[in-house]
Design a protein around this motif. Structure first.
Motif, PDB file in Angstrom:
ATOM      1  N   ALA A 246       0.826  -1.211   0.000  1.00  0.00           N
ATOM      2  CA  ALA A 246       0.000   0.000   0.000  1.00  0.00           C
ATOM      3  C   ALA A 246       0.856   1.255   0.000  1.00  0.00           C
ATOM      4  CB  ALA A 246      -0.928  -0.008   1.214  1.00  0.00           C
ATOM      5  N   ALA A 247       1.990   1.209   0.691  1.00  0.00           N
ATOM      6  CA  ALA A 247       2.887   2.364   0.733  1.00  0.00           C
ATOM      7  C   ALA A 247       3.461   2.645  -0.657  1.00  0.00           C
ATOM      8  CB  ALA A 247       4.015   2.118   1.737  1.00  0.00           C
ATOM      9  N   PHE A 248       3.854   1.600  -1.368  1.00  0.00           N
ATOM     10  CA  PHE A 248       4.377   1.798  -2.716  1.00  0.00           C
ATOM     11  C   PHE A 248       3.280   2.269  -3.673  1.00  0.00           C
ATOM     12  CE2 PHE A 248       8.126  -0.488  -1.284  1.00  0.00           C
ATOM     13  CZ  PHE A 248       9.138   0.155  -1.989  1.00  0.00           C
ATOM     14  N   THR A 249       2.070   1.766  -3.497  1.00  0.00           N
ATOM     15  CA  THR A 249       0.949   2.243  -4.311  1.00  0.00           C
ATOM     16  C   THR A 249       0.714   3.728  -4.051  1.00  0.00           C
ATOM     17  OG1 THR A 249      -0.120   0.072  -4.281  1.00  0.00           O
ATOM     18  CG2 THR A 249      -1.507   1.958  -4.789  1.00  0.00           C
ATOM     19  N   HIS A 250       0.769   4.118  -2.803  1.00  0.00           N
ATOM     20  CA  HIS A 250       0.608   5.529  -2.413  1.00  0.00           C
ATOM     21  C   HIS A 250       1.679   6.390  -3.065  1.00  0.00           C
ATOM     22  CE1 HIS A 250      -0.219   8.945   0.229  1.00  0.00           C
ATOM     23  NE2 HIS A 250       1.071   8.987   0.528  1.00  0.00           N
ATOM     24  N   ALA A 251       2.932   5.941  -3.008  1.00  0.00           N
ATOM     25  CA  ALA A 251       4.032   6.694  -3.622  1.00  0.00           C
ATOM     26  C   ALA A 251       3.866   6.762  -5.130  1.00  0.00           C
ATOM     27  CB  ALA A 251       5.366   6.048  -3.255  1.00  0.00           C
ATOM     28  N   ALA A 252       3.443   5.657  -5.738  1.00  0.00           N
ATOM     29  CA  ALA A 252       3.253   5.619  -7.193  1.00  0.00           C
ATOM     30  C   ALA A 252       2.173   6.590  -7.622  1.00  0.00           C
ATOM     31  CB  ALA A 252       2.883   4.208  -7.632  1.00  0.00           C
ATOM     32  N   GLN A 253       1.077   6.628  -6.882  1.00  0.00           N
ATOM     33  CA  GLN A 253      -0.008   7.541  -7.221  1.00  0.00           C
ATOM     34  C   GLN A 253       0.439   8.994  -7.120  1.00  0.00           C
ATOM     35  OE1 GLN A 253      -2.998   6.156  -4.467  1.00  0.00           O
ATOM     36  NE2 GLN A 253      -3.811   4.637  -5.903  1.00  0.00           N
ATOM     37  N   GLY A 254       1.270   9.283  -6.122  1.00  0.00           N
ATOM     38  CA  GLY A 254       1.798  10.640  -5.988  1.00  0.00           C
ATOM     39  C   GLY A 254       2.687  11.024  -7.152  1.00  0.00           C
ATOM     40  N   ASP A 255       3.562  10.103  -7.564  1.00  0.00           N
ATOM     41  CA  ASP A 255       4.452  10.370  -8.692  1.00  0.00           C
ATOM     42  C   ASP A 255       3.668  10.551  -9.989  1.00  0.00           C
ATOM     43  OD1 ASP A 255       6.651  10.253  -7.081  1.00  0.00           O
ATOM     44  OD2 ASP A 255       7.397   8.337  -7.822  1.00  0.00           O
ATOM     45  N   LEU A 256       2.660   9.713 -10.193  1.00  0.00           N
ATOM     46  CA  LEU A 256       1.859   9.813 -11.419  1.00  0.00           C
ATOM     47  C   LEU A 256       1.041  11.095 -11.446  1.00  0.00           C
ATOM     48  CD1 LEU A 256       0.712   6.099 -11.732  1.00  0.00           C
ATOM     49  CD2 LEU A 256       2.200   7.331 -13.329  1.00  0.00           C
ATOM     50  N   ALA A 257       0.551  11.524 -10.298  1.00  0.00           N
ATOM     51  CA  ALA A 257      -0.199  12.782 -10.242  1.00  0.00           C
ATOM     52  C   ALA A 257       0.703  13.952 -10.621  1.00  0.00           C
ATOM     53  CB  ALA A 257      -0.778  12.982  -8.840  1.00  0.00           C
ATOM     54  N   ARG A 258       1.938  13.923 -10.134  1.00  0.00           N
ATOM     55  CA  ARG A 258       2.889  14.981 -10.485  1.00  0.00           C
ATOM     56  C   ARG A 258       3.212  14.943 -11.974  1.00  0.00           C
ATOM     57  NH1 ARG A 258       7.054  18.200  -8.296  1.00  0.00           N
ATOM     58  NH2 ARG A 258       7.786  19.449 -10.070  1.00  0.00           N
TER      59      ARG A 258
ATOM     60  N   THR B 116       4.874  -1.963  -8.973  1.00  0.00           N
ATOM     61  CA  THR B 116       5.976  -1.351  -9.705  1.00  0.00           C
ATOM     62  C   THR B 116       5.797  -1.502 -11.214  1.00  0.00           C
ATOM     63  OG1 THR B 116       7.306  -3.378  -9.442  1.00  0.00           O
ATOM     64  CG2 THR B 116       7.603  -1.650  -7.811  1.00  0.00           C
ATOM     65  N   ARG B 117       5.248  -2.641 -11.643  1.00  0.00           N
ATOM     66  CA  ARG B 117       5.005  -2.855 -13.072  1.00  0.00           C
ATOM     67  C   ARG B 117       3.956  -1.881 -13.603  1.00  0.00           C
ATOM     68  NH1 ARG B 117       3.653  -8.027 -13.099  1.00  0.00           N
ATOM     69  NH2 ARG B 117       1.441  -7.554 -12.892  1.00  0.00           N
ATOM     70  N   ASP B 118       2.879  -1.686 -12.836  1.00  0.00           N
ATOM     71  CA  ASP B 118       1.826  -0.768 -13.273  1.00  0.00           C
ATOM     72  C   ASP B 118       2.346   0.664 -13.358  1.00  0.00           C
ATOM     73  OD1 ASP B 118       0.087  -2.868 -13.448  1.00  0.00           O
ATOM     74  OD2 ASP B 118      -0.996  -2.406 -11.603  1.00  0.00           O
ATOM     75  N   LEU B 119       3.163   1.075 -12.380  1.00  0.00           N
ATOM     76  CA  LEU B 119       3.743   2.419 -12.417  1.00  0.00           C
ATOM     77  C   LEU B 119       4.622   2.577 -13.644  1.00  0.00           C
ATOM     78  CD1 LEU B 119       4.377   5.188 -11.137  1.00  0.00           C
ATOM     79  CD2 LEU B 119       6.271   4.055  -9.924  1.00  0.00           C
ATOM     80  N   ASP B 120       5.443   1.571 -13.911  1.00  0.00           N
ATOM     81  CA  ASP B 120       6.341   1.617 -15.058  1.00  0.00           C
ATOM     82  C   ASP B 120       5.551   1.754 -16.362  1.00  0.00           C
ATOM     83  OD1 ASP B 120       9.171   1.181 -16.080  1.00  0.00           O
ATOM     84  OD2 ASP B 120       8.142  -0.443 -17.108  1.00  0.00           O
ATOM     85  N   ARG B 121       4.490   0.990 -16.485  1.00  0.00           N
ATOM     86  CA  ARG B 121       3.662   1.049 -17.700  1.00  0.00           C
ATOM     87  C   ARG B 121       3.024   2.427 -17.867  1.00  0.00           C
ATOM     88  NH1 ARG B 121       0.480  -4.745 -16.969  1.00  0.00           N
ATOM     89  NH2 ARG B 121       2.078  -6.074 -17.928  1.00  0.00           N
TER      90      ARG B 121
ATOM     91  N   ALA C  78       9.987   6.069 -25.535  1.00  0.00           N
ATOM     92  CA  ALA C  78       9.662   6.199 -24.117  1.00  0.00           C
ATOM     93  C   ALA C  78      10.360   5.119 -23.298  1.00  0.00           C
ATOM     94  CB  ALA C  78       8.150   6.120 -23.916  1.00  0.00           C
ATOM     95  N   LEU C  79      10.389   3.908 -23.824  1.00  0.00           N
ATOM     96  CA  LEU C  79      11.054   2.811 -23.121  1.00  0.00           C
ATOM     97  C   LEU C  79      12.554   3.073 -22.993  1.00  0.00           C
ATOM     98  CD1 LEU C  79      10.326  -0.960 -23.631  1.00  0.00           C
ATOM     99  CD2 LEU C  79      12.653  -0.127 -23.251  1.00  0.00           C
ATOM    100  N   ARG C  80      13.166   3.507 -24.082  1.00  0.00           N
ATOM    101  CA  ARG C  80      14.609   3.753 -24.037  1.00  0.00           C
ATOM    102  C   ARG C  80      14.955   4.910 -23.101  1.00  0.00           C
ATOM    103  NH1 ARG C  80      13.777   2.260 -29.451  1.00  0.00           N
ATOM    104  NH2 ARG C  80      13.414   4.410 -30.121  1.00  0.00           N
ATOM    105  N   LEU C  81      14.157   5.962 -23.119  1.00  0.00           N
ATOM    106  CA  LEU C  81      14.423   7.120 -22.261  1.00  0.00           C
ATOM    107  C   LEU C  81      14.283   6.761 -20.785  1.00  0.00           C
ATOM    108  CD1 LEU C  81      12.602   9.924 -24.274  1.00  0.00           C
ATOM    109  CD2 LEU C  81      15.071   9.814 -23.796  1.00  0.00           C
ATOM    110  N   THR C  82      13.199   6.068 -20.446  1.00  0.00           N
ATOM    111  CA  THR C  82      13.009   5.717 -19.037  1.00  0.00           C
ATOM    112  C   THR C  82      14.034   4.684 -18.573  1.00  0.00           C
ATOM    113  OG1 THR C  82      11.270   4.131 -19.684  1.00  0.00           O
ATOM    114  CG2 THR C  82      10.551   6.313 -18.968  1.00  0.00           C
TER     115      THR C  82
END
Length: 206
Positions: free
Chosen positions: A60-72, A123-128, A156-160
């Motif tokens: 849940a903590a990683f999901t929370h962090a991922a959502q914050g990063d995606l919102a930004r 982590t996979r969902d965030l990456d996608r 996008a894949l190469r840059l990330t």
């Protein structure tokens, strides 16, 4: 001093933020329910009431962090300006040379995901989502004739992948790559993917 009574949602948010901070400081393997509870001055039972197990808290903590990063990321890419400016701003924010925080957290997450299926999914969902968002803006720029890129998703894949690799080097091995050199490599890679001269990236930020 009495603690302010929080709603269930507010308490959960507080616990997740504390968990993120403790994972960054201690690592996934070492962090305990007790560490999160102590950071907030609450009982272990309260943390377990909300998350039941350490594994569920960590996921849940990683999901929370991922959502914050995606919102930004969405805020950066949603600005009313050219695709090139939005793309450069997003790449610069994401890069370990920019303002993005928490690279230690995500490196911990990648390692732990090898053994934790729930964390691997996060982590996979965030990456996608990151790759899809970057690819979408590249495609917008191509459609607007701002630059050329025959394969937005590949770009996008190469840059990330470059940014992730630099993050590992710069976070794990202090001094391995200077911030200036890393930024130079990122700009060169972005320009190359878009069929532009590197100077065009500088000009786009003015």
């Amino acid at each position: 001093m009495a603690r302010v009574r929080l709603s269930v949602a507010e308490r959960r948010e507080e616990l997740l933020q504390a968990a993120v901070e403790q994972i960054e400081a201690r690592g996934v393997a070492a962090v305990r329910i007790a560490d999160v509870a102590a950071a907030l001055g609450v009982s272990n039972a309260l943390v377990l009431y909300h998350f039941a197990t350490k594994e569920k808290l960590v996921a849940a903590a990683f999901t929370h962090a991922a959502q914050g990063d995606l919102a930004r990321l969405r805020r950066v890419l949603g600005r009313r300006t050219t695709a090139l400016r939005r793309l450069r701003a997003a790449v610069r924010w994401y890069a370990p040379t920019g303002q993005a925080k928490g690279w230690r957290l995500w490196i911990e997450g990648w390692a732990a995901a090898l053994r934790e299926p729930a964390l691997q999914e996060v982590t996979r969902d965030l990456d996608r989502e990151w790759k899809a968002a970057i690819a979408e803006v590249i495609a917008e720029g191509v459609a607007a004739d701002e630059f050329r890129c025959p394969d937005p998703m590949g770009a996008a894949l190469r840059l990330t992948a470059l940014l992730d690799g630099l993050a590992v080097q710069m976070t794990s091995y202090r001094g391995a790559v200077s911030r200036a050199r890393a930024q130079e490599w990122v700009d060169e890679a972005l320009a190359r993917e878009l069929g532009l001269e590197r100077e065009a990236l500088t000009a786009s930020s003015r």
